[in-house]
Design an enzyme around this catalytic site. Structure first.
Site, PDB file in Angstrom:
ATOM      1  N   SER B  49      -9.243 -39.927  45.597  1.00  0.00           N
ATOM      2  CA  SER B  49      -8.065 -40.239  44.789  1.00  0.00           C
ATOM      3  C   SER B  49      -6.751 -39.729  45.387  1.00  0.00           C
ATOM      4  O   SER B  49      -5.688 -40.022  44.878  1.00  0.00           O
ATOM      5  CB  SER B  49      -8.227 -39.689  43.373  1.00  0.00           C
ATOM      6  OG  SER B  49      -8.022 -38.305  43.356  1.00  0.00           O
ATOM      7  N   LYS B  86      -4.554 -32.995  41.996  1.00  0.00           N
ATOM      8  CA  LYS B  86      -3.681 -34.106  41.599  1.00  0.00           C
ATOM      9  C   LYS B  86      -2.245 -33.778  41.989  1.00  0.00           C
ATOM     10  O   LYS B  86      -1.917 -32.641  42.310  1.00  0.00           O
ATOM     11  CB  LYS B  86      -3.737 -34.293  40.068  1.00  0.00           C
ATOM     12  CG  LYS B  86      -5.073 -34.734  39.512  1.00  0.00           C
ATOM     13  CD  LYS B  86      -5.329 -36.200  39.742  1.00  0.00           C
ATOM     14  CE  LYS B  86      -6.777 -36.525  39.391  1.00  0.00           C
ATOM     15  NZ  LYS B  86      -7.239 -37.781  39.879  1.00  0.00           N
TER      16      LYS B  86
END
Lengths: 418, 135
Positions: B49, B86
């Site tokens: 991701s 993230k």
């Protein structure tokens, strides 16, 4: 002015650093071979799972209550302790690391420059949490003993929020009156009993004792404790940790030992550990205690215990191992399934003031010095004496061991990028 | 026979190393990559991701807990008991991925969330390091 900073249930907290899903949950850590509970966090204690009980007795209960039980991960604790101490050390010019999870700071020369010690304490606590994810409590006061008292208050008394700075006599006495005398630093259960008999049950009672009477009834150490409780600094941190009077290395084994040579090896291993500890504090043993037994939970408790009186005090690994091995050979019983064994070094005397013996040639300490240096630099058992065996069958059982997140490349934490 | 070792010296020496006076400590990657050793831990990325900012599966992440989080930092967070890597949008309370096929996540009141540290470096092993291989 001193601070004592220590981690809350350090072993359990260390286990939660890299397992965020365990934070806030009950955790217990087990001793070598997963035998006893040696650490329990607040949540586990609240469920009635206390320290020092044998694990097998509460195992089912732990599973039922969702208590996370883990083997001791000393590699992880050592590494996290080191980081924690580094962070704490930033907050004062002098630091004394007292144990794996406790550290004293001295503000002797700088505290007038710190605008508010209470704020300073809160900063220490926040920084340690932010940078290591370990929760600590901070106690600040005029003497080492009172810093311990303040730390106790920071932990136990509601409203301090983990930081306590003893600023006034009134505050000090209020804390001391709410504290059991046996919770005072250096007051063990034996002295506690005697104090109870004198009608002293709280820390305040001890503080009110006449120093002279404390010395007469107990010792100069207790007199110092009394004075320190009244704000008179008597203990420095060099004397804060006295040399050990007895040194033990003892352990239970993962698999029962039934043959003689394995028992000899296991005892040799403990002899080596104990001897190294003795050398580290500069002591030599006059008496060596050698013991081995099956489990106290076995049907017929059985074993031996032998005091070996040395001709002259020693801390030489080879020598102590030789005694241990020989006595194990003589006292070994083929029908006993040995579970617990160890070595105790007693009658310790400082090697500095060693009395030479006319008939025993002085042993050259150089070999043991090199031996210790090698093991210190390159890790435990880099060199070892063959008597302890090469493949330790008596190695620890650590079935519930977590990874060594900070010291082993293959164990580094996985971070989700999904 | 007892021998006292004394290095022979007859005044005949080789050409002295001209670099002797310029010796410095060799470059250390620790020094370059880790700014706050006691507040830093090392982790390994797992998943794709974060590919658009150059963090690939199995990359090494150096996570610093000392530095303060700034908007759009790459962070490691404890998100509902999980370590996640993230990008953080501090203003909109969002966790952003760096891969178009992943949606951003809003941090809700009921989520358990804390920033565990800032990813200050990531390391790509273009050849596998033997230290990281399970044997």
């Amino acid at each position: 002015m001193y601070a004592l900073v220590d981690a809350n249930s350090f072993y359990c907290s260390a286990e939660q650093v890299f397992r965020p899903e365990w934070r806030g949950r009950p955790v217990v850590v087990l001793s070598n071979n997963d035998g006893c509970i040696v650490a329990a966090n607040r949540q586990a204690k609240a469920l009635g799972i206390g320290k020092f009980g044998p694990y097998f007795e509460v195992r089912a209960l732990c599973e039922q209550l969702g208590v996370i039980a883990l083997s001791s991960n000393y590699e992880l604790y050592g590494s996290l302790s080191h980081s924690m101490m580094e962070v704490i050390g930033r907050f004062a010019p002098e630091q004394h690391i007292y144990s794996i999870d406790e550290s004293f700071l001295s503000f002797k020369h700088c505290y007038p420059a710190i605008p508010c010690l209470l704020t300073h304490g809160a900063k220490i606590r926040r920084a340690v949490w932010k940078e290591t994810r370990l929760p600590v409590c901070v106690g600040i006061a005029e003497t080492l003993t009172l810093a311990k008292v303040a730390n106790h208050a920071a932990k136990k008394i509601y409203g301090y929020n983990g930081v306590c700075y003893i600023e006034s006599v009134n505050q000090r006495d209020a804390i001391l009156s709410a504290m059991k005398v046996t919770d005072v630093w250096g007051i063990g259960s034996r002295i506690g009993k005697k104090l109870h008999a004198m009608g002293i049950t709280t820390a305040l009672g001890l503080a009110k004792l006449q120093p002279g009477i404390a010395r007469k009834n107990f010792s100069i150490e207790i007199e110092r404790t009394v004075r320190e409780l009244n704000g008179e600094a008597c203990k420095g941190w060099d004397s804060a940790r006295a040399d050990k009077q007895q040194i033990f290395s003892t352990r239970s084994v993962g698999e029962r030992i039934t043959d003689k040579s394995t028992l000899q090896q296991a005892l040799s291993k403990h002899a080596g550990i104990a001897a190294a500890k003795a050398r580290k504090q500069g002591s030599a043993a006059g008496t060596i205690l050698i013991f081995a037994s099956n489990s106290p939970y076995d049907e017929q408790p059985n074993g031996f215990k032998y005091h070996y009186r040395c001709a002259h005090p020693t801390n030489d690994s080879c020598e102590i191992m030789a005694y241990a091995s020989e006595i194990a050979r003589q006292l070994y019983n083929p029908h006993t399934r040995y579970y617990k064994m160890g070595i105790g070094l007693l009658d310790l005397s400082p090697t500095k003031h060693r009395q030479g013996d006319l008939f025993t040639p002085e042993k050259d300490p150089a070999l043991m010095q090199v031996y210790d240096q090698l093991n210190q630099r390159y890790g435990t058992d880099t060199v070892f004496i063959a008597a302890q065996g090469i493949e330790g069958k008596w190695h620890m059982r650590r079935e519930l061991l977590t990874p060594q997140y900070t010291t082993c490349w293959q164990d580094i934490p996985q971070i989700n990028c999904r | 026979m007892k021998v006292i070792p004394i290095f022979a010296c007859a005044g005949i020496t080789g050409f002295e190393s001209p670099a002797a006076e310029y010796r410095q400590l060799p470059l250390s990657l620790d020094e370059l990559l880790i700014e706050h050793p006691s507040a830093t831990f090392i982790g390994q990325a797992s998943g794709d991701s974060m590919e658009n900012i150059g963090i690939f599966d199995k990359d090494i992440l150096i996570v610093d807990r000392h530095v303060s989080v700034e908007n759009h930092d790459v962070i490691v967070a404890n998100y509902n008991g999980n370590f996640v890597c993230k990008l953080i949008d501090t203003q909109r309370r969002l966790l952003l991925s760096a891969n178009d096929s992943h949606q951003s996540v809003t941090i809700q009141e009921y989520d358990s969330f804390s920033v565990e540290g800032v990813v200050i470096r990531s390391i790509r092993c273009h050849r596998q390091s033997p230290l990281l291989v399970n044997d």
